[in-house]
Design a protein around this motif. Sequence first.
Motif, PDB file in Angstrom:
ATOM      1  N   PRO A  92     -12.656   8.614  -0.783  1.00  0.00           N
ATOM      2  CA  PRO A  92     -13.324   8.828   0.503  1.00  0.00           C
ATOM      3  C   PRO A  92     -14.854   8.861   0.412  1.00  0.00           C
ATOM      4  O   PRO A  92     -15.529   8.435   1.341  1.00  0.00           O
ATOM      5  CB  PRO A  92     -12.790  10.185   0.971  1.00  0.00           C
ATOM      6  N   ASN A  93     -15.387   9.318  -0.714  1.00  0.00           N
ATOM      7  CA  ASN A  93     -16.844   9.406  -0.853  1.00  0.00           C
ATOM      8  C   ASN A  93     -17.525   8.047  -0.908  1.00  0.00           C
ATOM      9  O   ASN A  93     -18.701   7.927  -0.569  1.00  0.00           O
ATOM     10  CB  ASN A  93     -17.224  10.221  -2.090  1.00  0.00           C
ATOM     11  N   SER A  94     -16.796   7.025  -1.342  1.00  0.00           N
ATOM     12  CA  SER A  94     -17.385   5.684  -1.415  1.00  0.00           C
ATOM     13  C   SER A  94     -16.674   4.697  -0.483  1.00  0.00           C
ATOM     14  O   SER A  94     -16.800   3.488  -0.639  1.00  0.00           O
ATOM     15  CB  SER A  94     -17.352   5.168  -2.852  1.00  0.00           C
ATOM     16  N   ALA A  95     -15.944   5.215   0.490  1.00  0.00           N
ATOM     17  CA  ALA A  95     -15.149   4.368   1.390  1.00  0.00           C
ATOM     18  C   ALA A  95     -16.013   3.405   2.199  1.00  0.00           C
ATOM     19  O   ALA A  95     -15.635   2.249   2.404  1.00  0.00           O
ATOM     20  CB  ALA A  95     -14.300   5.222   2.316  1.00  0.00           C
ATOM     21  N   LYS A  96     -17.163   3.857   2.642  1.00  0.00           N
ATOM     22  CA  LYS A  96     -18.022   3.000   3.466  1.00  0.00           C
ATOM     23  C   LYS A  96     -18.463   1.772   2.681  1.00  0.00           C
ATOM     24  O   LYS A  96     -18.397   0.642   3.174  1.00  0.00           O
ATOM     25  CB  LYS A  96     -19.237   3.796   3.951  1.00  0.00           C
ATOM     26  N   GLU A  97     -18.896   1.966   1.454  1.00  0.00           N
ATOM     27  CA  GLU A  97     -19.322   0.855   0.605  1.00  0.00           C
ATOM     28  C   GLU A  97     -18.139  -0.044   0.259  1.00  0.00           C
ATOM     29  O   GLU A  97     -18.259  -1.276   0.268  1.00  0.00           O
ATOM     30  CB  GLU A  97     -19.981   1.381  -0.673  1.00  0.00           C
ATOM     31  N   ALA A  98     -16.988   0.534  -0.047  1.00  0.00           N
ATOM     32  CA  ALA A  98     -15.799  -0.258  -0.374  1.00  0.00           C
ATOM     33  C   ALA A  98     -15.356  -1.081   0.837  1.00  0.00           C
ATOM     34  O   ALA A  98     -14.951  -2.240   0.684  1.00  0.00           O
ATOM     35  CB  ALA A  98     -14.670   0.649  -0.853  1.00  0.00           C
ATOM     36  N   ARG A  99     -15.433  -0.506   2.022  1.00  0.00           N
ATOM     37  CA  ARG A  99     -15.062  -1.231   3.243  1.00  0.00           C
ATOM     38  C   ARG A  99     -15.991  -2.435   3.444  1.00  0.00           C
ATOM     39  O   ARG A  99     -15.547  -3.530   3.768  1.00  0.00           O
ATOM     40  CB  ARG A  99     -15.118  -0.294   4.456  1.00  0.00           C
ATOM     41  N   ARG A 100     -17.295  -2.235   3.226  1.00  0.00           N
ATOM     42  CA  ARG A 100     -18.257  -3.336   3.358  1.00  0.00           C
ATOM     43  C   ARG A 100     -17.946  -4.434   2.336  1.00  0.00           C
ATOM     44  O   ARG A 100     -17.942  -5.628   2.657  1.00  0.00           O
ATOM     45  CB  ARG A 100     -19.688  -2.822   3.159  1.00  0.00           C
ATOM     46  N   LEU A 101     -17.649  -4.044   1.113  1.00  0.00           N
ATOM     47  CA  LEU A 101     -17.301  -4.999   0.063  1.00  0.00           C
ATOM     48  C   LEU A 101     -16.017  -5.759   0.427  1.00  0.00           C
ATOM     49  O   LEU A 101     -15.930  -6.974   0.223  1.00  0.00           O
ATOM     50  CB  LEU A 101     -17.142  -4.262  -1.273  1.00  0.00           C
ATOM     51  N   ALA A 102     -15.038  -5.061   0.985  1.00  0.00           N
ATOM     52  CA  ALA A 102     -13.780  -5.698   1.391  1.00  0.00           C
ATOM     53  C   ALA A 102     -14.026  -6.747   2.474  1.00  0.00           C
ATOM     54  O   ALA A 102     -13.472  -7.851   2.413  1.00  0.00           O
ATOM     55  CB  ALA A 102     -12.784  -4.644   1.875  1.00  0.00           C
ATOM     56  N   VAL A 103     -14.851  -6.419   3.454  1.00  0.00           N
ATOM     57  CA  VAL A 103     -15.168  -7.360   4.532  1.00  0.00           C
ATOM     58  C   VAL A 103     -15.837  -8.612   3.960  1.00  0.00           C
ATOM     59  O   VAL A 103     -15.482  -9.740   4.320  1.00  0.00           O
ATOM     60  CB  VAL A 103     -16.045  -6.679   5.610  1.00  0.00           C
TER      61      VAL A 103
ATOM     62  N   LEU B 264      -8.071  -5.016   9.046  1.00  0.00           N
ATOM     63  CA  LEU B 264      -9.214  -4.354   8.413  1.00  0.00           C
ATOM     64  C   LEU B 264     -10.239  -3.929   9.468  1.00  0.00           C
ATOM     65  O   LEU B 264     -10.787  -2.834   9.391  1.00  0.00           O
ATOM     66  CB  LEU B 264      -9.850  -5.282   7.379  1.00  0.00           C
ATOM     67  N   ALA B 265     -10.450  -4.768  10.459  1.00  0.00           N
ATOM     68  CA  ALA B 265     -11.385  -4.441  11.539  1.00  0.00           C
ATOM     69  C   ALA B 265     -10.922  -3.207  12.321  1.00  0.00           C
ATOM     70  O   ALA B 265     -11.742  -2.451  12.842  1.00  0.00           O
ATOM     71  CB  ALA B 265     -11.540  -5.630  12.477  1.00  0.00           C
ATOM     72  N   GLU B 266      -9.605  -3.004  12.367  1.00  0.00           N
ATOM     73  CA  GLU B 266      -9.033  -1.838  13.053  1.00  0.00           C
ATOM     74  C   GLU B 266      -8.888  -0.643  12.107  1.00  0.00           C
ATOM     75  O   GLU B 266      -8.315   0.375  12.480  1.00  0.00           O
ATOM     76  CB  GLU B 266      -7.670  -2.194  13.643  1.00  0.00           C
ATOM     77  N   ASP B 267      -9.379  -0.777  10.876  1.00  0.00           N
ATOM     78  CA  ASP B 267      -9.314   0.273   9.857  1.00  0.00           C
ATOM     79  C   ASP B 267      -7.866   0.665   9.532  1.00  0.00           C
ATOM     80  O   ASP B 267      -7.573   1.822   9.267  1.00  0.00           O
ATOM     81  CB  ASP B 267     -10.135   1.488  10.286  1.00  0.00           C
ATOM     82  N   ARG B 268      -6.976  -0.312   9.513  1.00  0.00           N
ATOM     83  CA  ARG B 268      -5.563  -0.082   9.202  1.00  0.00           C
ATOM     84  C   ARG B 268      -5.304  -0.494   7.753  1.00  0.00           C
ATOM     85  O   ARG B 268      -4.593  -1.448   7.468  1.00  0.00           O
ATOM     86  CB  ARG B 268      -4.686  -0.847  10.185  1.00  0.00           C
ATOM     87  N   CYS B 269      -5.897   0.257   6.844  1.00  0.00           N
ATOM     88  CA  CYS B 269      -5.890  -0.097   5.421  1.00  0.00           C
ATOM     89  C   CYS B 269      -4.489  -0.140   4.813  1.00  0.00           C
ATOM     90  O   CYS B 269      -4.215  -0.988   3.963  1.00  0.00           O
ATOM     91  CB  CYS B 269      -6.798   0.851   4.640  1.00  0.00           C
ATOM     92  N   PHE B 270      -3.586   0.754   5.231  1.00  0.00           N
ATOM     93  CA  PHE B 270      -2.217   0.714   4.700  1.00  0.00           C
ATOM     94  C   PHE B 270      -1.566  -0.615   5.049  1.00  0.00           C
ATOM     95  O   PHE B 270      -0.908  -1.238   4.223  1.00  0.00           O
ATOM     96  CB  PHE B 270      -1.364   1.851   5.264  1.00  0.00           C
ATOM     97  N   ASP B 271      -1.754  -1.048   6.295  1.00  0.00           N
ATOM     98  CA  ASP B 271      -1.176  -2.317   6.737  1.00  0.00           C
ATOM     99  C   ASP B 271      -1.822  -3.492   6.007  1.00  0.00           C
ATOM    100  O   ASP B 271      -1.153  -4.480   5.704  1.00  0.00           O
ATOM    101  CB  ASP B 271      -1.326  -2.475   8.247  1.00  0.00           C
ATOM    102  N   VAL B 272      -3.110  -3.396   5.724  1.00  0.00           N
ATOM    103  CA  VAL B 272      -3.796  -4.440   4.950  1.00  0.00           C
ATOM    104  C   VAL B 272      -3.147  -4.556   3.578  1.00  0.00           C
ATOM    105  O   VAL B 272      -2.833  -5.662   3.120  1.00  0.00           O
ATOM    106  CB  VAL B 272      -5.307  -4.142   4.819  1.00  0.00           C
ATOM    107  N   LEU B 273      -2.924  -3.431   2.916  1.00  0.00           N
ATOM    108  CA  LEU B 273      -2.319  -3.462   1.582  1.00  0.00           C
ATOM    109  C   LEU B 273      -0.917  -4.071   1.628  1.00  0.00           C
ATOM    110  O   LEU B 273      -0.551  -4.880   0.769  1.00  0.00           O
ATOM    111  CB  LEU B 273      -2.277  -2.060   0.974  1.00  0.00           C
ATOM    112  N   ARG B 274      -0.145  -3.691   2.623  1.00  0.00           N
ATOM    113  CA  ARG B 274       1.216  -4.227   2.768  1.00  0.00           C
ATOM    114  C   ARG B 274       1.159  -5.750   2.952  1.00  0.00           C
ATOM    115  O   ARG B 274       1.900  -6.494   2.308  1.00  0.00           O
ATOM    116  CB  ARG B 274       1.919  -3.582   3.963  1.00  0.00           C
TER     117      ARG B 274
END
Length: 139
Positions: free
Chosen positions: A68-79, A105-115
Amino acid sequence: MSKAMRISLKAGEKIYVNGAVFCADRKVTLELLNDAVFLLEGHVMQVQDTSTPLRQLYFIVQSVLMSPNSAKEARRLAVNHLAALLGAYSNPEMLAQLRQVNALLAEDRCFDVLRQLRQLFPLEDAIIEGAPQPQCEVA
């Protein structure tokens, strides 16, 4: 209030909850009574397994959930990584699925992205191995 979620763990199995790692010393059932970000050990990819572009994206998105502490950066990298994949693939099925991943990913549904990404691994493997791909019919 959200519905409680029951999770059963075997002895020695790990669960990652809101950035913390828990290890069950015996068979146990946990009941999450509120919203929590979690991953079961079986869905956690190790860095040595990130040998393909989709697996690398999976690892990045998994980091959003696990750290969670680096989620913002990881989300940017994922995009950014996903945008590169959308520009690199030409397979119509892969592109359609990656567009769905992008929407999730745009909806922040990371579990669904992984699936969704796990389901795409066999297609990615076939593309990398050069196996014949289905062709779109032209009318």
